[in-house]
Design a protein around this motif. Structure first.
Motif, PDB file in Angstrom:
ATOM      1  N   GLU A 186       0.860  -1.179   0.000  1.00 15.98           N
ATOM      2  CA  GLU A 186       0.000   0.000   0.000  1.00 15.98           C
ATOM      3  C   GLU A 186       0.896   1.230   0.000  1.00 15.98           C
ATOM      4  OE1 GLU A 186      -3.436  -0.325   0.028  1.00 15.98           O
ATOM      5  OE2 GLU A 186      -3.092  -2.487  -0.042  1.00 15.98           O
ATOM      6  N   GLU A 221      -0.199   7.757  -3.006  1.00 11.33           N
ATOM      7  CA  GLU A 221       0.051   8.272  -4.353  1.00 11.33           C
ATOM      8  C   GLU A 221      -0.148   9.785  -4.447  1.00 11.33           C
ATOM      9  OE1 GLU A 221      -1.941   6.155  -7.522  1.00 11.33           O
ATOM     10  OE2 GLU A 221      -0.170   4.873  -7.663  1.00 11.33           O
ATOM     11  N   LEU A 237      -5.006  10.024  -1.729  1.00  8.71           N
ATOM     12  CA  LEU A 237      -5.180   8.865  -2.596  1.00  8.71           C
ATOM     13  C   LEU A 237      -4.109   7.822  -2.306  1.00  8.71           C
ATOM     14  CD1 LEU A 237      -6.107  10.258  -6.122  1.00  8.71           C
ATOM     15  CD2 LEU A 237      -7.568   9.111  -4.464  1.00  8.71           C
ATOM     16  N   ALA A 267      -2.868   3.638  -3.031  1.00 10.08           N
ATOM     17  CA  ALA A 267      -2.923   2.628  -4.077  1.00 10.08           C
ATOM     18  C   ALA A 267      -2.342   1.329  -3.539  1.00 10.08           C
ATOM     19  CB  ALA A 267      -2.152   3.073  -5.305  1.00 10.08           C
ATOM     20  N   SER A 268      -2.843   0.246  -4.095  1.00 10.99           N
ATOM     21  CA  SER A 268      -2.355  -1.079  -3.754  1.00 10.99           C
ATOM     22  C   SER A 268      -1.656  -1.642  -4.989  1.00 10.99           C
ATOM     23  CB  SER A 268      -3.542  -1.961  -3.364  1.00 10.99           C
ATOM     24  OG  SER A 268      -3.110  -3.263  -3.086  1.00 10.99           O
ATOM     25  N   TYR A 269      -0.424  -2.125  -4.809  1.00  7.58           N
ATOM     26  CA  TYR A 269       0.372  -2.680  -5.901  1.00  7.58           C
ATOM     27  C   TYR A 269       0.733  -4.129  -5.609  1.00  7.58           C
ATOM     28  CZ  TYR A 269       1.320   1.872  -8.055  1.00  7.58           C
ATOM     29  OH  TYR A 269       1.202   3.087  -8.698  1.00  7.58           O
ATOM     30  N   ARG A 322      -0.347  -1.876 -10.521  1.00  8.09           N
ATOM     31  CA  ARG A 322      -1.293  -1.274  -9.582  1.00  8.09           C
ATOM     32  C   ARG A 322      -2.595  -2.058  -9.655  1.00  8.09           C
ATOM     33  NH1 ARG A 322      -2.167   4.807 -10.295  1.00  8.09           N
ATOM     34  NH2 ARG A 322      -3.332   4.144 -12.098  1.00  8.09           N
ATOM     35  N   HIS A 375      -5.443  -1.251  -7.481  1.00  7.12           N
ATOM     36  CA  HIS A 375      -6.532  -0.285  -7.353  1.00  7.12           C
ATOM     37  C   HIS A 375      -6.071   0.954  -6.580  1.00  7.12           C
ATOM     38  CE1 HIS A 375      -6.881  -2.991  -3.870  1.00  7.12           C
ATOM     39  NE2 HIS A 375      -7.225  -1.914  -3.198  1.00  7.12           N
ATOM     40  N   ARG A 376      -6.867   2.032  -6.724  1.00  3.18           N
ATOM     41  CA  ARG A 376      -6.643   3.282  -5.991  1.00  3.18           C
ATOM     42  C   ARG A 376      -7.873   3.552  -5.148  1.00  3.18           C
ATOM     43  NH1 ARG A 376      -4.807   7.973  -9.983  1.00  3.18           N
ATOM     44  NH2 ARG A 376      -3.811   8.818  -8.147  1.00  3.18           N
ATOM     45  N   TYR A 377      -7.662   4.259  -4.041  1.00  5.40           N
ATOM     46  CA  TYR A 377      -8.773   4.567  -3.153  1.00  5.40           C
ATOM     47  C   TYR A 377      -8.383   5.717  -2.239  1.00  5.40           C
ATOM     48  CZ  TYR A 377      -5.893   1.726  -0.076  1.00  5.40           C
ATOM     49  OH  TYR A 377      -4.842   1.227   0.633  1.00  5.40           O
TER      50      TYR A 377
END
Length: 108
Positions: A59, A62, A72, A74-76, A91, A93-95
């Motif tokens: 995590e 970003e 923001l 992001a999970s990679y 990547r 998703h972003r949240y």
């Protein structure tokens, strides 16, 4: 055919080097990921040894925003070879940091 278990051959020297342990792999993965992307992993949410090496999910922050809960994240997914060298990342998703569970759909 020579079968190797948990060792890697040093180039040219023929001496065996033991496979790195999980902590060493994690440290090196985070450093390599940061160097490639410019993003620093805030946490590692999954980490496992695979047939091809290692796989982890990190995590990262970003985009910093005010208030922090609107930043923001992001999970990679990060893939490494058996020696702990990064072979790829993507990547997932972003949240927004304030979201309770970025993986579940339907809830706000």
């Amino acid at each position: 055919m020579v079968k190797r278990e948990n060792t890697a051959e040093s180039q040219g020297s023929g001496e065996s080097v033991s496979r790195p342990g999980p902590l060493e792999v994690l440290r090196e993965a985070r450093a390599q990921f940061a160097e490639l992307t410019g993003l620093s992993a805030e946490s590692v949410t999954t980490f496992e040894q695979t047939e091809d090496g290692w796989s982890l999910e990190v995590e990262v922050l970003e985009l910093a925003r005010v208030p922090d809960t609107m930043s923001l994240m992001a999970s990679y997914q990060v893939e490494l070879d058996p020696r702990g060298q990064l072979t790829g990342y993507r990547r997932l998703h972003r949240y927004e940091r304030g979201r309770a569970d970025a993986h579940r759909s339907g809830g706000r």
